[in-house]
Scaffold this motif. Structure first.
Motif, mmCIF file in Angstrom:
data_model
loop_
_atom_site.group_PDB
_atom_site.id
_atom_site.type_symbol
_atom_site.label_atom_id
_atom_site.label_comp_id
_atom_site.label_asym_id
_atom_site.label_seq_id
_atom_site.Cartn_x
_atom_site.Cartn_y
_atom_site.Cartn_z
ATOM 1 N N GLU A 18 0.827 -1.210 0.000
ATOM 2 C CA GLU A 18 0.000 0.000 0.000
ATOM 3 C C GLU A 18 0.859 1.257 0.000
ATOM 4 O O GLU A 18 0.462 2.293 -0.561
ATOM 5 C CB GLU A 18 -0.933 -0.004 1.209
ATOM 6 C CG GLU A 18 -2.110 -0.958 1.100
ATOM 7 C CD GLU A 18 -1.699 -2.427 1.137
ATOM 8 O OE1 GLU A 18 -0.662 -2.733 1.777
ATOM 9 O OE2 GLU A 18 -2.405 -3.262 0.522
ATOM 10 N N ILE A 21 1.767 2.053 -3.594
ATOM 11 C CA ILE A 21 0.633 2.595 -4.331
ATOM 12 C C ILE A 21 0.293 4.006 -3.854
ATOM 13 O O ILE A 21 -0.161 4.847 -4.630
ATOM 14 C CB ILE A 21 -0.563 1.640 -4.188
ATOM 15 C CG1 ILE A 21 -0.215 0.285 -4.822
ATOM 16 C CG2 ILE A 21 -1.824 2.220 -4.824
ATOM 17 C CD1 ILE A 21 -1.208 -0.816 -4.502
ATOM 18 N N ALA A 22 0.545 4.290 -2.591
ATOM 19 C CA ALA A 22 0.231 5.609 -2.039
ATOM 20 C C ALA A 22 1.006 6.726 -2.720
ATOM 21 O O ALA A 22 0.566 7.884 -2.726
ATOM 22 C CB ALA A 22 0.501 5.628 -0.537
ATOM 23 N N SER A 25 -1.669 7.442 -5.308
ATOM 24 C CA SER A 25 -3.003 7.802 -4.819
ATOM 25 C C SER A 25 -2.996 9.141 -4.090
ATOM 26 O O SER A 25 -3.989 9.876 -4.133
ATOM 27 C CB SER A 25 -3.547 6.702 -3.905
ATOM 28 O OG SER A 25 -2.724 6.498 -2.776
ATOM 29 N N LYS A 26 -1.874 9.488 -3.456
ATOM 30 C CA LYS A 26 -1.825 10.779 -2.751
ATOM 31 C C LYS A 26 -1.861 11.958 -3.716
ATOM 32 O O LYS A 26 -2.131 13.090 -3.306
ATOM 33 C CB LYS A 26 -0.565 10.855 -1.893
ATOM 34 C CG LYS A 26 0.734 11.011 -2.679
ATOM 35 C CD LYS A 26 1.945 11.075 -1.771
ATOM 36 C CE LYS A 26 3.235 11.259 -2.571
ATOM 37 N NZ LYS A 26 4.436 11.268 -1.704
ATOM 38 N N ALA A 28 -4.038 12.318 -6.143
ATOM 39 C CA ALA A 28 -5.416 12.642 -6.516
ATOM 40 C C ALA A 28 -5.922 13.816 -5.681
ATOM 41 O O ALA A 28 -5.784 13.833 -4.464
ATOM 42 C CB ALA A 28 -6.305 11.423 -6.323
ATOM 43 N N SER A 189 -8.735 11.353 -9.534
ATOM 44 C CA SER A 189 -8.990 10.026 -8.985
ATOM 45 C C SER A 189 -8.200 9.024 -9.803
ATOM 46 O O SER A 189 -7.575 9.372 -10.816
ATOM 47 C CB SER A 189 -10.485 9.698 -9.072
ATOM 48 O OG SER A 189 -10.882 9.606 -10.438
ATOM 49 N N GLU A 190 -8.243 7.767 -9.391
ATOM 50 C CA GLU A 190 -7.556 6.734 -10.161
ATOM 51 C C GLU A 190 -8.156 6.623 -11.557
ATOM 52 O O GLU A 190 -7.424 6.523 -12.550
ATOM 53 C CB GLU A 190 -7.631 5.392 -9.434
ATOM 54 C CG GLU A 190 -6.828 4.292 -10.110
ATOM 55 C CD GLU A 190 -6.746 3.037 -9.265
ATOM 56 O OE1 GLU A 190 -5.785 2.263 -9.430
ATOM 57 O OE2 GLU A 190 -7.649 2.815 -8.427
ATOM 58 N N GLY A 252 -4.240 0.675 -13.462
ATOM 59 C CA GLY A 252 -4.404 1.679 -12.416
ATOM 60 C C GLY A 252 -3.110 1.851 -11.650
ATOM 61 O O GLY A 252 -2.031 1.465 -12.115
ATOM 62 N N TYR A 253 -3.212 2.404 -10.460
ATOM 63 C CA TYR A 253 -2.022 2.678 -9.652
ATOM 64 C C TYR A 253 -1.186 1.411 -9.449
ATOM 65 O O TYR A 253 0.038 1.428 -9.554
ATOM 66 C CB TYR A 253 -2.417 3.216 -8.275
ATOM 67 C CG TYR A 253 -3.180 4.505 -8.252
ATOM 68 C CD1 TYR A 253 -2.918 5.539 -9.163
ATOM 69 C CD2 TYR A 253 -4.170 4.723 -7.286
ATOM 70 C CE1 TYR A 253 -3.622 6.734 -9.104
ATOM 71 C CE2 TYR A 253 -4.874 5.915 -7.222
ATOM 72 C CZ TYR A 253 -4.608 6.910 -8.132
ATOM 73 O OH TYR A 253 -5.304 8.088 -8.063
ATOM 74 N N GLU A 254 -1.863 0.307 -9.113
ATOM 75 C CA GLU A 254 -1.133 -0.917 -8.764
ATOM 76 C C GLU A 254 -0.351 -1.458 -9.956
ATOM 77 O O GLU A 254 0.785 -1.900 -9.811
ATOM 78 C CB GLU A 254 -2.092 -1.964 -8.222
ATOM 79 C CG GLU A 254 -1.395 -3.191 -7.649
ATOM 80 C CD GLU A 254 -2.324 -4.098 -6.863
ATOM 81 O OE1 GLU A 254 -1.819 -5.038 -6.218
ATOM 82 O OE2 GLU A 254 -3.548 -3.849 -6.884
ATOM 83 N N SER A 318 3.201 11.495 -8.522
ATOM 84 C CA SER A 318 1.973 11.971 -7.884
ATOM 85 C C SER A 318 1.266 12.950 -8.812
ATOM 86 O O SER A 318 0.376 13.692 -8.403
ATOM 87 C CB SER A 318 2.276 12.636 -6.533
ATOM 88 O OG SER A 318 3.186 13.713 -6.711
#
Length: 457
Positions: A18, A21-22, A25-26, A28, A189-190, A252-254, A318
């Motif tokens: 996580e 991935i953050a 995601s951070k 967004a 968003s993703e 996606g992010y992952e 990011s």
């Protein structure tokens, strides 16, 4: 390229997937917080004889950086050397052979981008005039051999210069002989990131064509219009390219994190110095099995550093980074973010752009990317057309997005005017590279030294 400093504070060790991935995601954020970051590089030369100045020579790159501090820029050190400047307009930094870069601040409007660019160019021109230095606005050194170019005193560059010849034939050219304009943009968003990534990756060859500005190598035409873009085709296949997986279901992010984990490492930064980890695996680092740091696991900052060493046509950190354009004249510096902001920051424009490219196959996208450096607007697009046939349509979509933003300057003008240089190229079908070639074969009579007088800021 990124400038690493010791900032202090807590830098958590990566213990979970996580955390990887953050990093994405951070990024967004709600639309009202979306910003525009613009980066642009230029070649520095001595006006007396056009040589590329070294870091240490009298009136060279170090002196230039010191001179810019008169405008409130603060020096950033690596060891005893000033290798960058920080200030309200972002960061001034050095590319490997002394190319000078402004990585601008995150701004709300293109009007602010234009003013930031004007300030920077006024500053470097004033200091450059005092030192007898000029600044060339091309995508590649038009006349310099690699062995004629200096190397800046940055540890990551030493590592990369050793590693590049092991993985491709043109990595050293990328580092030493090219300049680019890039723009960094946000996502909400993703899902928004995915749509923006796909649109910008598919249309990156159009940006390459519209900004083509590197037709010379070592004093002669090189057969390309964007040789800078061509160089990326044999720099390092493990960290470059069109990323087919971006267009696959489930991206996606992952999935991007998995890609980045498979990009070989360059270095680890510890205690103010770079440790050579070229070719090693970040996955091994996660397991504490990195040979150059046995038993140690990476921190979140190590992951951020590693993400900066992948060089695809569009890069995710990011934010999303558009990487397809050559360096060029001052009006192109704002034209690039205008092009992408118009396409990506209005949902109607983004949807229209996606409708234009969504049915292209990966083979068609790759064919277009491969052809754009040589053919520019004559590169083939699916359906039997050429880039010149869709350039106007894409610019109209971008213009609609800029109109919808309704960001006005003091005179009441919106942001669409910044597309004007690109509108002219699309209308005439003639890139800046082709205009340079016309002059080279015509009024310059093969004298490429004329480029310094006519293509400097």
């Amino acid at each position: 390229m990124s400038t690493r400093t010791d900032s202090g504070g807590i830098d958590p060790v990566i213990e979970t997937r996580e955390q990887l991935i953050a990093a994405f995601s951070k990024g967004a954020k709600p639309k009202e917080r979306w910003r525009i970051g613009t980066e642009h590089e230029k070649f520095v030369y001595a006006k007396a004889d056009h040589h590329a100045p070294s870091y240490d020579e009298q009136g060279g790159i170090h002196t230039l950086l010191i001179g810019l501090t008169r405008y409130g820029w603060s020096p950033v050190f690596e060891g005893e050397n000033i290798i960058a400047l920080s200030g309200r307009d972002g960061t001034v930094s050095l590319e490997p052979a002394g190319q000078l870069e402004l990585s601008g601040a995150p701004l709300e409007t293109l009007h602010q981008t234009c003013m930031e660019t004007e300030r920077h160019l006024e500053q470097v021109k004033y200091v450059g005039d005092m030192l007898g230095l000029g600044f060339l606005s091309l995508g590649m050194w038009p006349d310099k051999r690699r062995d004629e170019l200096p190397i800046m005193p940055k540890g990551r560059y030493d590592i990369m210069l050793r590693h590049m010849p092991r993985v491709g034939s043109m990595g050293l050219d990328m580092m030493l002989r090219t300049c680019t304009i890039q723009t960094n943009l946000d996502y909400g968003s993703e899902a928004d990131m995915v749509q923006k990534f796909r649109v910008s990756l598919a249309l990156q060859p159009l940006a390459t064509a519209l900004f083509a500005n590197s037709p010379f190598t070592e004093g002669k035409p090189n057969g390309m219009l964007s040789y800078r873009s061509h160089i990326w085709s044999d720099t390092d296949p493990h960290r470059t390219g069109m990323l087919p997986f971006v267009f696959e279901d489930g991206f996606g992010y992952e999935r991007y994190a998995d890609y980045a984990l498979d990009v070989p490492m360059y270095f680890v930064y510890r205690n103010g110095r770079y440790i050579d980890a070229a070719g090693l695996s970040f996955r091994d680092f996660l397991d504490g099995n990195l040979s150059v740091l046995p038993g140690e696991k990476p921190t979140e900052k190590d992951w951020e550093d590693h993400l900066s060493t992948a060089f695809p046509e569009v890069r995710l950190k990011s934010f999303l980074e558009m990487r397809g354009a050559d360096g060029g004249p001052a009006d192109r510096i704002t034209a690039l973010p205008a092009f992408w902001v118009g396409l990506l920051y209005d949902q109607g424009a983004l949807d229209a752009a996606w409708d234009l490219v969504k049915d292209w196959t990966m083979d068609e996208r790759q064919t277009l990317r491969d052809a754009a450096p040589k053919l520019a607007l004559d590169a083939p697009v699916p359906g039997g057309r050429k880039l010149r046939d869709i350039a106007g349509e894409v610019l109209d979509i971008s213009r609609s997005g800029l109109k919808a933003r309704a960001q006005l300057n003091g005179a009441g003008d919106n942001e669409t005017g910044y597309l004007a240089p690109l509108d002219e190229i699309a209308a005439t079908g003639r890139t800046h590279a082709e205009l340079l070639l016309d002059r080279y074969h015509g009024e310059w009579k093969g004298d490429l030294s004329r480029v310094y007088a006519e293509e400097s800021y």
